[in-house]
Design a protein around this motif. Structure first.
Motif, PDB file in Angstrom:
ATOM      1  N   VAL A   1     -10.890  -3.887 -13.325  1.00 32.56           N
ATOM      2  CA  VAL A   1     -11.601  -2.720 -12.784  1.00 32.56           C
ATOM      3  C   VAL A   1     -10.847  -2.112 -11.600  1.00 32.56           C
ATOM      4  O   VAL A   1     -10.628  -0.892 -11.566  1.00 32.56           O
ATOM      5  CB  VAL A   1     -13.044  -3.105 -12.406  1.00 32.56           C
ATOM      6  N   PRO A   2     -10.427  -2.895 -10.599  1.00 34.22           N
ATOM      7  CA  PRO A   2      -9.611  -2.295  -9.520  1.00 34.22           C
ATOM      8  C   PRO A   2      -8.310  -1.692 -10.040  1.00 34.22           C
ATOM      9  O   PRO A   2      -7.835  -0.678  -9.510  1.00 34.22           O
ATOM     10  CB  PRO A   2      -9.342  -3.475  -8.581  1.00 34.22           C
TER      11      PRO A   2
ATOM     12  N   TYR B   1      -6.779   1.830  -9.049  1.00 33.59           N
ATOM     13  CA  TYR B   1      -5.527   1.783  -8.295  1.00 33.59           C
ATOM     14  C   TYR B   1      -4.504   0.950  -9.083  1.00 33.59           C
ATOM     15  O   TYR B   1      -4.357  -0.248  -8.828  1.00 33.59           O
ATOM     16  CB  TYR B   1      -5.747   1.179  -6.907  1.00 33.59           C
ATOM     17  N   PRO B   2      -3.832   1.568 -10.049  1.00 29.68           N
ATOM     18  CA  PRO B   2      -2.867   0.811 -10.864  1.00 29.68           C
ATOM     19  C   PRO B   2      -1.742   0.232 -10.017  1.00 29.68           C
ATOM     20  O   PRO B   2      -1.374   0.770  -8.974  1.00 29.68           O
ATOM     21  CB  PRO B   2      -2.332   1.875 -11.840  1.00 29.68           C
ATOM     22  N   ALA B   3      -1.204  -0.888 -10.491  1.00 29.11           N
ATOM     23  CA  ALA B   3      -0.122  -1.556  -9.771  1.00 29.11           C
ATOM     24  C   ALA B   3       1.126  -0.695  -9.770  1.00 29.11           C
ATOM     25  O   ALA B   3       1.423   0.004 -10.743  1.00 29.11           O
ATOM     26  CB  ALA B   3       0.178  -2.908 -10.417  1.00 29.11           C
ATOM     27  N   THR B   4       1.864  -0.737  -8.677  1.00 31.39           N
ATOM     28  CA  THR B   4       3.139  -0.029  -8.574  1.00 31.39           C
ATOM     29  C   THR B   4       4.208  -1.021  -8.138  1.00 31.39           C
ATOM     30  O   THR B   4       3.938  -1.927  -7.348  1.00 31.39           O
ATOM     31  CB  THR B   4       3.055   1.120  -7.555  1.00 31.39           C
ATOM     32  N   PRO B   5       5.416  -0.863  -8.642  1.00 31.24           N
ATOM     33  CA  PRO B   5       6.485  -1.802  -8.269  1.00 31.24           C
ATOM     34  C   PRO B   5       6.871  -1.655  -6.808  1.00 31.24           C
ATOM     35  O   PRO B   5       6.602  -0.619  -6.184  1.00 31.24           O
ATOM     36  CB  PRO B   5       7.647  -1.399  -9.196  1.00 31.24           C
TER      37      PRO B   5
ATOM     38  N   GLU C   1      -0.448   0.012   4.174  1.00 25.35           N
ATOM     39  CA  GLU C   1      -1.679  -0.573   4.719  1.00 25.35           C
ATOM     40  C   GLU C   1      -2.908   0.126   4.154  1.00 25.35           C
ATOM     41  O   GLU C   1      -3.891  -0.529   3.784  1.00 25.35           O
ATOM     42  CB  GLU C   1      -1.661  -0.479   6.240  1.00 25.35           C
ATOM     43  N   GLN C   2      -2.860   1.445   4.062  1.00 18.80           N
ATOM     44  CA  GLN C   2      -3.994   2.193   3.528  1.00 18.80           C
ATOM     45  C   GLN C   2      -4.217   1.860   2.061  1.00 18.80           C
ATOM     46  O   GLN C   2      -5.357   1.627   1.627  1.00 18.80           O
ATOM     47  CB  GLN C   2      -3.747   3.694   3.679  1.00 18.80           C
ATOM     48  N   ARG C   3      -3.133   1.793   1.273  1.00 24.35           N
ATOM     49  CA  ARG C   3      -3.267   1.485  -0.153  1.00 24.35           C
ATOM     50  C   ARG C   3      -3.794   0.078  -0.366  1.00 24.35           C
ATOM     51  O   ARG C   3      -4.605  -0.174  -1.257  1.00 24.35           O
ATOM     52  CB  ARG C   3      -1.922   1.669  -0.850  1.00 24.35           C
ATOM     53  N   THR C   4      -3.335  -0.871   0.452  1.00 23.35           N
ATOM     54  CA  THR C   4      -3.811  -2.248   0.333  1.00 23.35           C
ATOM     55  C   THR C   4      -5.296  -2.344   0.659  1.00 23.35           C
ATOM     56  O   THR C   4      -6.053  -3.037  -0.023  1.00 23.35           O
ATOM     57  CB  THR C   4      -3.005  -3.165   1.269  1.00 23.35           C
ATOM     58  N   THR C   5      -5.717  -1.633   1.703  1.00 22.07           N
ATOM     59  CA  THR C   5      -7.128  -1.641   2.086  1.00 22.07           C
ATOM     60  C   THR C   5      -8.004  -1.082   0.975  1.00 22.07           C
ATOM     61  O   THR C   5      -9.060  -1.644   0.650  1.00 22.07           O
ATOM     62  CB  THR C   5      -7.332  -0.835   3.377  1.00 22.07           C
ATOM     63  N   LEU C   6      -7.570   0.016   0.383  1.00 23.61           N
ATOM     64  CA  LEU C   6      -8.352   0.619  -0.697  1.00 23.61           C
ATOM     65  C   LEU C   6      -8.441  -0.310  -1.900  1.00 23.61           C
ATOM     66  O   LEU C   6      -9.504  -0.423  -2.540  1.00 23.61           O
ATOM     67  CB  LEU C   6      -7.720   1.954  -1.107  1.00 23.61           C
TER      68      LEU C   6
ATOM     69  N   ASP D   1      -8.061   8.770  -4.033  1.00 26.07           N
ATOM     70  CA  ASP D   1      -6.958   8.377  -4.902  1.00 26.07           C
ATOM     71  C   ASP D   1      -5.715   8.057  -4.082  1.00 26.07           C
ATOM     72  O   ASP D   1      -5.582   8.493  -2.935  1.00 26.07           O
ATOM     73  CB  ASP D   1      -6.628   9.499  -5.891  1.00 26.07           C
ATOM     74  N   ASN D   2      -4.805   7.318  -4.706  1.00 30.00           N
ATOM     75  CA  ASN D   2      -3.492   7.070  -4.102  1.00 30.00           C
ATOM     76  C   ASN D   2      -2.538   8.189  -4.508  1.00 30.00           C
ATOM     77  O   ASN D   2      -1.794   8.086  -5.478  1.00 30.00           O
ATOM     78  CB  ASN D   2      -2.934   5.723  -4.569  1.00 30.00           C
ATOM     79  N   SER D   3      -2.577   9.287  -3.769  1.00 31.66           N
ATOM     80  CA  SER D   3      -1.765  10.446  -4.141  1.00 31.66           C
ATOM     81  C   SER D   3      -0.279  10.201  -3.939  1.00 31.66           C
ATOM     82  O   SER D   3       0.556  10.856  -4.562  1.00 31.66           O
ATOM     83  CB  SER D   3      -2.204  11.675  -3.338  1.00 31.66           C
ATOM     84  N   ASP D   4       0.072   9.272  -3.038  1.00 33.43           N
ATOM     85  CA  ASP D   4       1.484   9.017  -2.755  1.00 33.43           C
ATOM     86  C   ASP D   4       1.921   7.633  -3.229  1.00 33.43           C
ATOM     87  O   ASP D   4       2.894   7.080  -2.725  1.00 33.43           O
ATOM     88  CB  ASP D   4       1.753   9.152  -1.256  1.00 33.43           C
ATOM     89  N   ALA D   5       1.197   7.048  -4.196  1.00 39.01           N
ATOM     90  CA  ALA D   5       1.528   5.702  -4.660  1.00 39.01           C
ATOM     91  C   ALA D   5       2.876   5.665  -5.364  1.00 39.01           C
ATOM     92  O   ALA D   5       3.592   4.676  -5.323  1.00 39.01           O
ATOM     93  CB  ALA D   5       0.446   5.193  -5.603  1.00 39.01           C
TER      94      ALA D   5
END
Length: 278
Positions: free
Chosen positions: A137-138, A142-146, A156-161, A213-217
């Motif tokens: 579900v997560p 927020y799909p995984a990125t290499p 830090e923001q992406r990890t928190t989300l 969303d993670n717009s800059d992931a």
């Protein structure tokens, strides 16, 4: 007796998590490492291109010295071969042991409370539920990125989300289980399960809509095929981890609980006959 049983299940859950971690490490190394190396190569190529196109701030020998100092500062503390072998194995094994222990505690709570399933079936349901709530579900939000992809300033923001989505997913899953149990006497097990599942889907969709969303992931121009390979590999690692855990822990839990049940049955007649001996 109950405390010793839970303790025994906890130890077996951690052992099953360790075994599952070994399998997950093999998948991560064989399937996951190639897209990781590819993403690092893309980053290095982009950095070299940017460095070649940017004017040097220092000319002559001063510029060469500055470049050398920058290279030394950016030198990795741990080499890639160590990261991809010992470091990867350590991380996956610790992750497997920790989640195996937590899942065994969830199994101890669920056994006998969620349907009349056997220990093996309950272990399978626990593994499937953990995979879905803790990862799938997560992952959909927020799909995984290499590594080396995306803006490093937003890590830090992406990890928190991502961890916030895990927390919401687990809480919503627990809420769906409680709702299903309360509706079962009135609607029946099947209809109550469908209602609880529908409520979980609706609540999860609302969480997806509310959370940003993670717009800059992923940086623009990153190869889509390479990103897809990494995400499929990440999904495969988690799937193998939880599948192996469910199988191994189901066998270990079944044996432990069967042995405890036999011991209880053998002790009961002796306790009943004890007064007659006096």
């Amino acid at each position: 007796m109950y405390a010793s049983t839970v303790r025994g299940l906890l130890v077996r859950g951690m052992l099953a998590g360790l075994i599952a971690g070994l399998f997950a490490f093999a998948v991560a190394y064989v399937v996951g490492e190639p897209p990781v190396r590819g993403s690092i190569a893309v980053e290095e190529a982009q950095a070299a291109k940017d460095a070649a196109g940017a004017p040097s701030a220092h000319a002559g020998h001063g510029g060469d010295a500055a470049s050398g100092e920058a290279a030394e500062e950016e030198e990795e503390l741990v080499s890639r071969p160590v990261q991809s072998t010992f470091g990867l194995a350590t991380g996956v094994l610790v992750y497997g042991v920790a989640l195996g222990g937590i899942a065994s505690l969830a199994f101890s709570f669920a056994l006998g409370r969620v349907g009349g399933f056997s220990p093996r079936a309950t272990a399978a349901l626990t593994g499937a539920g953990a995979f879905a709530l803790v990862y799938l579900v997560p992952f959909l939000k927020y799909p995984a990125t290499p590594p080396a992809v995306g803006n490093p300033d937003t890590i830090e923001q992406r990890t928190t989300l991502f961890f916030l989505m895990i927390l919401l997913s687990v809480l919503l899953g627990v809420g769906a289980i409680i709702l299903g149990r309360r509706l079962a006497p009135r609607l029946g097990n099947w209809n109550a399960t469908l209602a609880a599942a529908g409520g979980f889907i609706v609540a999860t969709a609302l969480a997806f809509a509310v959370l940003p969303d993670n717009s800059d992931a992923v940086q623009p121009g990153f190869p889509a095929a390479l990103l897809w390979e990494f995400r499929v590999a990440s999904l495969a690692v988690q799937l193998v981890l939880w599948a192996v855990f469910a199988i191994v822990f189901g066998v270990l839990a079944q044996r432990l609980l069967a042995a405890r049940a036999e011991g209880t049955e053998a002790t009961a007649p002796a306790q009943q006959e004890a007064p007659a001996l006096g």
